[in-house]
Structures are given as C-alpha cells and as structure tokens.
Write a protein that holds these residues in place. Structure first.
Motif, short mmCIF file in Angstrom:
data_model
loop_
_atom_site.label_atom_id
_atom_site.label_comp_id
_atom_site.label_asym_id
_atom_site.label_seq_id
_atom_site.Cartn_x
_atom_site.Cartn_y
_atom_site.Cartn_z
N GLY A 181 -5.57 -1.27 -4.18
CA GLY A 181 -5.98 -1.90 -5.43
C GLY A 181 -6.63 -3.22 -5.11
O GLY A 181 -6.51 -3.72 -3.98
N GLU B 71 -3.05 8.50 2.43
CA GLU B 71 -2.00 8.47 1.41
C GLU B 71 -1.78 7.07 0.84
O GLU B 71 -0.95 6.88 -0.05
N LEU B 72 -2.50 6.07 1.35
CA LEU B 72 -2.30 4.70 0.90
C LEU B 72 -2.94 4.47 -0.46
O LEU B 72 -3.95 5.09 -0.82
N SER B 73 -2.33 3.56 -1.21
CA SER B 73 -2.82 3.23 -2.55
C SER B 73 -3.42 1.82 -2.53
O SER B 73 -2.68 0.83 -2.46
N PHE C 129 0.80 -1.23 0.00
CA PHE C 129 0.00 0.00 0.00
C PHE C 129 0.83 1.29 0.00
O PHE C 129 0.27 2.37 -0.10
N GLY C 130 2.14 1.15 0.14
CA GLY C 130 3.00 2.31 0.02
C GLY C 130 3.05 3.22 1.23
O GLY C 130 3.39 4.40 1.09
#
Length: 255
Positions: A160, A156-158, A147-148
């Motif tokens: 998917g 701020e997490l990505s 999630f970065g």
C-alpha cells in the motif's frame, strides 16, 4: 572417533556457501554503510534544511539503538562500560572492557580459567555483533508487520502507499544504523593484548568463535539474506536519488 564428528562435518558441508556468503555480506554491509551516510548527507544538505534535520533526527535514533544494543549485550556478559557517547558529532560510541583472562594465559591452567577465556571472547563477539542482530530482527518484524510476509514470498505481499512509504524511509535512513562499524569488526576478529602470544592466541580464538557462531546462525540465514537484499535495494535507491540530484543541479546551474 571421526564418526562422532560426521553429522557436524556434513552440516558444515551443506551450509558452506551460506557461511562464506554470510561473512561476505557482513563485510560488504560495513563498507557500504560508510558510503551510504556520505551520499545521504550530500543529498539532504543540498535539498532542504527541514529534510536534513529530519534525516539527522532519524539517524540519531538509529545510532542510539545501535549503541544500546552494544550496551545491553555487554552488561549480559559482565563488561565494564567505560564511556558512552550518544550525541557526538561523528555518531555514537560505547567503550567497554571484558575481564582480560588471556593476559594470564601462561600462568593459569585450570579448566575454569580456560572456560572463562572462551566466555569472555564470546561476549566480545556478541557485543560487537549485537546491532546487526537487532537490525535483522527489526527488519524481519517490520516486513511482516507492513506487508504480511517475507521478501521471498513477494507475490503474496500486500503493498500500500503508506506502508511502502514508511518502509522506504526506514530503509534509506534508519536501516544503515544497524550495520556494523569498522571498530565492531575489529573487536570481533582481533585481540589487543600486552604480549605477542596473547594477541596471537586471542585473535585465533576470535576467528574460531566467529566461524562457529556463523555456523550456529546458519538457521537464521534466510533472515540475514533478507536484511542484506533490503539494504542493497536501499543503497541502490540512495545512489539513484543522488544521481538524479546531480543531474538536476547540473541543468539548474546551466541556466
């Protein structure tokens, strides 16, 4: 003399809530783990043979990692490994023993002897705690990798579909294997010596080591908290799935 300890006392005062919360989290995680596994097996047995097999394979991998964490930390502190079970029906087990310096505490009084008493107790503590330490590291790494960022930087997490699915499977099935067993907690706090004085001294020493270790690990409190929150979400998820499963089976039997 007291001025020498002032920075240390101030540090403890600043993190006193973190210390209490850390101890609470470790005990609660151990209790919830037992419930988690029981619920998980009830769900998979009633749902699908393939799903049950898949879950058991993942759990076995987690159990092997759990026991190897004990094994490696034990070797580092000179433990004698007496028994290893990785494919037992009831999980895994590593039986080890440290040099029993406390057994002669009434006979030896050299500085080296008492130093070795403390080192052996620290070794048992870290060997017992090692699966949780590995779990905290792995959980933090996986969160950043998928999630970065940290759980506390949620905006701020990505997210998917694929990386979220991987993390859900990890949290529901794999993560509980990193939690401590009742035997791990018992080894951390209690000492089983031949004589009463040995048991009292050993247990008091263990409690002091646990206390000071948690103080030292205060710098990693954020990662322990992230691990704890992740597991609570996973536990809530497994309870929710179990509830849906019960409702589904109820209406299915009513037809």
């Amino acid at each position: 003399m007291l001025e020498f300890f002032e920075p240390f006392i101030k540090y403890i005062d600043n993190i006193k809530y973190e210390i209490l919360l850390s101890i609470f989290m470790i005990f609660l995680l151990t209790f919830l783990q037992q419930v988690h596994f029981k619920i998980l097996f009830k769900i998979t047995k009633k749902t699908s043979l393939i799903l049950d097999w898949f879950v058991r394979v993942l759990l076995r991998v987690g159990i092997i990692l759990h026991e190897f964490a004990h094994l490696i930390m034990g070797f580092l502190f000179g433990a004698k490994i007496q028994k290893i079970e990785l494919f037992s029906k009831y999980g895994g087990k590593v039986v080890f023993s440290m040099p029993d310096y406390l057994g002669g505490i009434g006979y030896y009084h050299s500085f080296r002897f008492y130093l070795m008493v403390i080192v052996s107790r620290i070794g048992i503590f870290l060997t017992s705690l090692s699966p949780l330490l590995v779990g905290i590291f792995f959980n933090t790494f996986l969160f950043y990798f998928l999630f970065g960022g940290s759980l506390f930087d949620f905006d701020e997490l990505s997210f998917g579909f694929l990386n979220s699915l991987i993390f859900v499977v990890y949290a529901l099935v794999f993560l509980p294997s990193f939690l401590l067993s009742y035997q791990d907690l018992k080894s951390m706090f209690l000492y089983n010596g031949k004589f009463l004085i040995d048991r009292i001294v050993g247990t008091v020493l263990n409690i002091f080591i646990v206390f000071f270790a948690i103080i030292g690990l205060g710098v990693f409190f954020e990662y322990l908290l992230m691990f704890f929150i992740t597991y609570l979400l996973a536990f809530g998820g497994i309870v929710f799935i179990f509830g849906l499963n019960l409702i589904y089976n109820f209406f299915k039997n009513e037809r």
